[in-house]
Design a protein around this motif. Structure first.
Motif, PDB file in Angstrom:
ATOM      1  N   TYR A 198       1.053   4.043  -2.972  1.00 56.34           N
ATOM      2  CA  TYR A 198       0.739   5.430  -2.630  1.00 56.34           C
ATOM      3  C   TYR A 198       1.842   6.378  -3.090  1.00 56.34           C
ATOM      4  O   TYR A 198       1.674   7.575  -3.117  1.00 56.34           O
ATOM      5  CB  TYR A 198       0.510   5.544  -1.125  1.00 56.34           C
ATOM      6  N   MET A 235      -7.696   3.845  -2.214  1.00 57.73           N
ATOM      7  CA  MET A 235      -6.921   4.032  -3.444  1.00 57.73           C
ATOM      8  C   MET A 235      -7.541   3.245  -4.591  1.00 57.73           C
ATOM      9  O   MET A 235      -7.627   3.727  -5.714  1.00 57.73           O
ATOM     10  CB  MET A 235      -5.468   3.603  -3.244  1.00 57.73           C
ATOM     11  N   THR A 263       0.833  -1.203   0.000  1.00 57.04           N
ATOM     12  CA  THR A 263       0.000   0.000   0.000  1.00 57.04           C
ATOM     13  C   THR A 263       0.866   1.252   0.000  1.00 57.04           C
ATOM     14  O   THR A 263       0.603   2.201  -0.735  1.00 57.04           O
ATOM     15  CB  THR A 263      -0.947   0.008   1.215  1.00 57.04           C
ATOM     16  N   MET A 284      -3.665  11.408   2.689  1.00 61.77           N
ATOM     17  CA  MET A 284      -4.743  10.964   1.810  1.00 61.77           C
ATOM     18  C   MET A 284      -5.982  11.830   2.019  1.00 61.77           C
ATOM     19  O   MET A 284      -6.642  12.211   1.054  1.00 61.77           O
ATOM     20  CB  MET A 284      -5.087   9.492   2.041  1.00 61.77           C
TER      21      MET A 284
END
Length: 138
Positions: free
Chosen positions: A56, A117, A52, A85
């Motif tokens: 990102y 996402m 992740t 985020m």
């Protein structure tokens, strides 16, 4: 001779918008909605956290630094990523929430970021129809 224009139209069922702009699209504890992902996240938390982080746009090993440097007590990177985020996508919330969730439920934070996402990067399909009349002969 008569030529008939026939259009085949297929209407999709109920369509959920690709994302809700100012809020999280899944709850913090919604990781079990998709059972296979839930199992993967549960049994291989560090794999999903690192994956992740990389997706990102951050360093792959940053989640490990949280654990190794601070003993996992205050996952600063998870908090920073969640806060970023929120800011990036205009999601309502606060630094206090980010701190509390990241400290108390770090796996859930990574799972939520991963799901968000995925939702926000879904391709939007635009369907455009054109009416075309064939030439008729007289």
């Amino acid at each position: 001779m008569v030529i008939t224009d026939r259009a085949v139209v297929s209407q999709p069922g109920h369509m959920k918008p690709p994302f809700v702009p100012d809020q999280w699209n899944t709850g913090l504890f919604d990781c079990c909605d998709d059972f296979s992902s839930c199992c993967y996240h549960y049994w291989c938390f560090w794999c999903i956290a690192c994956k992740t982080s990389e997706k990102y746009g951050e360093c792959l090993c940053m989640p490990l630094v949280d654990f190794l440097a601070l003993g996992g007590s205050v996952p600063a990177f998870a908090m920073a990523m969640r806060s970023d985020m929120r800011e990036r996508y205009g999601i309502r919330g606060s630094m206090v929430e980010d701190f509390m969730f990241s400290t108390c439920f770090p796996p859930c934070v990574y799972f939520q970021i991963s799901r968000e996402m995925k939702i926000r990067k879904q391709a939007v399909t635009v369907v455009n129809t054109h009416h075309h009349r064939p030439h008729t002969q007289r």
